[in-house]
Design an enzyme around this catalytic site. Structure first.
Site, PDB file in Angstrom:
ATOM      1  CG  ASP A 187      -9.305  -3.795   3.614  1.00  0.00           C
ATOM      2  OD1 ASP A 187      -8.210  -4.292   3.292  1.00  0.00           O
ATOM      3  OD2 ASP A 187      -9.623  -2.628   3.344  1.00  0.00           O
ATOM      4  CG  HIS A 233      -5.351  -2.496   2.094  1.00  0.00           C
ATOM      5  ND1 HIS A 233      -6.703  -2.365   2.331  1.00  0.00           N
ATOM      6  CD2 HIS A 233      -5.005  -1.470   1.281  1.00  0.00           C
ATOM      7  CE1 HIS A 233      -7.156  -1.292   1.697  1.00  0.00           C
ATOM      8  NE2 HIS A 233      -6.149  -0.728   1.047  1.00  0.00           N
ATOM      9  CG  ASN A 332      -5.804   4.952  -5.078  1.00  0.00           C
ATOM     10  OD1 ASN A 332      -6.441   5.872  -4.575  1.00  0.00           O
ATOM     11  ND2 ASN A 332      -5.386   3.909  -4.403  1.00  0.00           N
ATOM     12  CG  ASP A 379     -20.845  11.093  -2.403  1.00  0.00           C
ATOM     13  OD1 ASP A 379     -21.661  11.689  -3.115  1.00  0.00           O
ATOM     14  OD2 ASP A 379     -20.804   9.850  -2.309  1.00  0.00           O
ATOM     15  CB  SER A 403      -6.985   2.272   0.585  1.00  0.00           C
ATOM     16  OG  SER A 403      -7.464   1.280  -0.260  1.00  0.00           O
TER      17      SER A 403
END
Length: 602
Positions: A187, A233, A332, A379, A403
């Site tokens: 990340d 984040h 998103n 999934d 996220s």
């Protein structure tokens, strides 16, 4: 199964002609109003955000030699000139050494310069490159971003813990810690000084955090240790997985009641953007450090002229063969993936790649969040709306996005695996986990949105893992606490040369002690110990990495018609001189047989 475009939701020696400049290219997003005919017949679509002039090529492993590479370079130069560009080099991607699949070891970065390609020109370049005789696969490098939908004030309540039955699952531990499980957060980095995360990092024998920074390293630059978060984040994601519990501070991570440790890998810059090539390298580095689970809260969209039934990737295929499970944010953009939205058929990557678990976001009412992608290649769902977690600078914040849903799901699996694991090295295959996830959900009205049809249920997943790993479906007792790093196979290259086992035992097929292997090899073991054997682990043990994780796991599904021989489905290059080890284990991870042979790799 699937394939995607990225944003955070978030070894070959170089020949002189291959050298190229690695100056950072400016990132730009190029959009088309109508679907382009150039999208026809592309194996990989055109990313929504392109890194200009950069492509990732996978060369046919059988033609991965100097003469073939020179010819490929000449062909690529001709394609570049047709596009009004200059050929700027072909460079192998630098991976962590060990046992590397043939396809991954045959991956290169192609750079073009002197042109500003439109989306149609990128599609045309992809189409021409993929028709070259020696090219197995080609992608345009994408600019990926973090997948956060909203930034909102801090909230004092972590509703997502109840939604996934985290507390009931932790009760199964009965005060014990479970087996160690390692989760890599690939990340924007993680706040190295955050009070709620300090105790949760994986550390080496000297107490140093095992982490890396790939931002700005391109195809081959070595990572450094500047993995501290500069965006916020990654810190939020890490806290959702494993913020410390019972420390009187802040929040609780989903997996923090178990023996779960975090590897921070920085691949996104302070603005929340990154390169798909650097992300690939960060993912492979994390797996080489022993990560059991990798979380990718990032991604981007690719567009195709036709729907895709499969989204292959050499990297994620390699990880799947090692038993490394990858969770990724579904995206998103409120898109229904696999449906023509006017620009083409959209898929979000890396979440849509085969061998990646794609996670959609739900809210506190178990409804799919309005911002979440859904549909083909998605999934499972997990809470991702107003999730409260750690944040850069030692604080806390509520964030929304897939996220957030992805690390909740990754943390839930880490918790379940720590409880159910009977051996520190035991890893579930991707397909096995995916089939369990389809059932380990709470029923909700998501059947048309995600393949599982519901929200992840950690308790149900844990019970499914326990049942699947218990001989004769008996309930196993909890393993003893294991606070130390997971033990690994004991043989090292310094040991006396092993002797081959007796005919009644296991043996390697077609290998002799001291043999040199220059080419990619499919490894086979005969003499499968019958009755109790559940799987055979393969290890490549070298002086630089004397205690590696297994690079391939073979089970009964890999047995040939004789019922005695197993062979790896993929070919691997071995790097360095070392010892190839095969270990047969039973359903509880207890060793039944161990054989080894000394080999010389590349």
């Amino acid at each position: 199964m699937k394939l995607k475009n990225m944003r955070p939701l978030s070894h070959h020696r170089l020949k002189p002609w291959m050298h190229m400049a690695l100056a950072l290219a400016s990132l730009s997003s190029i959009y088309a109003c109508q679907p382009s005919t150039k999208l026809e017949n592309l194996r990989h679509g055109v990313p929504a955000s392109i890194v200009p002039g950069s492509y990732k090529l996978t060369v046919d492993a059988e033609k991965n030699d100097d003469a073939s590479l020179v010819a490929i370079g000449e062909d690529a130069k001709a394609v570049a000139e047709e596009q009004g560009c200059e050929f700027d080099g072909l460079q192998p991607l630098s991976w962590e050494p060990g046992a590397i699949s043939a396809d991954l070891a045959s991956t290169y970065q192609l750079k073009l310069k002197g042109c500003d390609q439109t989306e149609d020109q990128v599609a045309d370049t992809l189409r021409k490159l993929q028709t070259l005789e020696s090219i197995k696969d080609v992608e345009a490098e994408a600019s990926i971003q973090l997948a956060v939908a909203e930034n909102d004030p801090y909230k004092s309540r972590q509703y997502h813990l109840d939604k996934i039955k985290r507390e009931q699952t932790c009760d199964l531990l009965g005060g014990k810690s479970g087996q160690q499980v390692i989760v890599a957060v690939v990340d924007s980095g993680v706040d190295k000084d955050h009070a709620d995360l300090q105790s949760q990092f994986l550390r080496d024998a000297n107490g140093q955090v095992i982490g890396a920074n790939f931002v700005g390293k391109g195809a081959s630059g070595r990572p450094d240790t500047n993995w501290d978060d500069q965006n916020g984040h990654g810190t939020h994601v890490a806290g959702l997985v494993g913020a410390a519990a019972n420390n009187g501070v802040g929040v609780v991570g989903v997996a923090s009641c178990a023996n779960v440790k975090i590897i921070p890998v920085r691949v996104m810059d302070a603005s929340g953007r990154g390169s798909s090539i650097e992300i690939d390298r960060g993912v492979q580095w994390a797996a080489a450090q022993g990560a059991d689970i990798i979380n990718l809260s990032l991604g981007g969209n690719n567009f195709f002229a036709q729907p895709k039934s499969s989204h292959p990737s050499a990297l994620y295929s390699d990880l799947a063969s090692k038993g490394v499970i990858v969770f990724a944010a579904a995206g998103n953009e409120s898109l229904r993936l696999g449906v023509n939205n006017g620009r083409g058929y959209a898929y979000s990557y890396p979440a849509s790649y085969d061998n990646v678990i794609s996670v959609a976001a739900t809210d506190s009412r178990d409804a799919l969040a309005g911002f979440s992608n859904r549909g083909a290649t998605v999934d499972i769902a997990a809470p991702g709306d107003q999730d409260v977690s750690t944040y850069m600078g030692g604080g806390y914040k509520a964030l929304s996005g897939t996220s957030m849903a992805s690390p909740v799901a990754a943390g839930a699996y880490a918790l379940a695996l720590s409880i159910a694991r009977t051996s520190p090295k035991e890893r579930l295959k991707h397909n096995d986990l995916q089939s369990l996830l389809m059932k380990a959900v709470r029923t909700s009205n998501l059947r048309s949105d995600v393949a599982s049809g519901g929200v992840m249920d950690t308790l149900a997943l844990t019970n499914a893992l326990l049942a699947g790993r218990s001989p004769d479906n008996e309930t196993p007792s909890m393993p003893a606490p294991n606070p130390t790093p997971a033990p690994k196979p004991t043989p090292t290259p310094e040991q006396p040369a092993p002797t081959q086992p007796t005919p009644s035992g296991m043996s390697f097929v077609g290998l002799t002690d001291g043999q040199t292997l220059y080419s990619a090899t499919r490894f086979a073991v005969t003499g499968w110990p019958k009755d109790r054997t559940v799987r055979i682990y393969l290890y490549w043990v070298t002086s630089s990495d004397p205690t590696p994780y297994s690079f391939a796991t073979l089970d009964r599904s890999d047995l040939d018609a004789t019922g005695t021989k197993v062979q790896t489905p993929d070919s691997y290059y071995l790097y360095g001189s070392g010892t190839l080890v095969a270990e047969a284990v039973d359903s509880r991870g207890q060793q039944l047989q161990l054989i080894r042979i000394r080999l010389n790799g590349r």
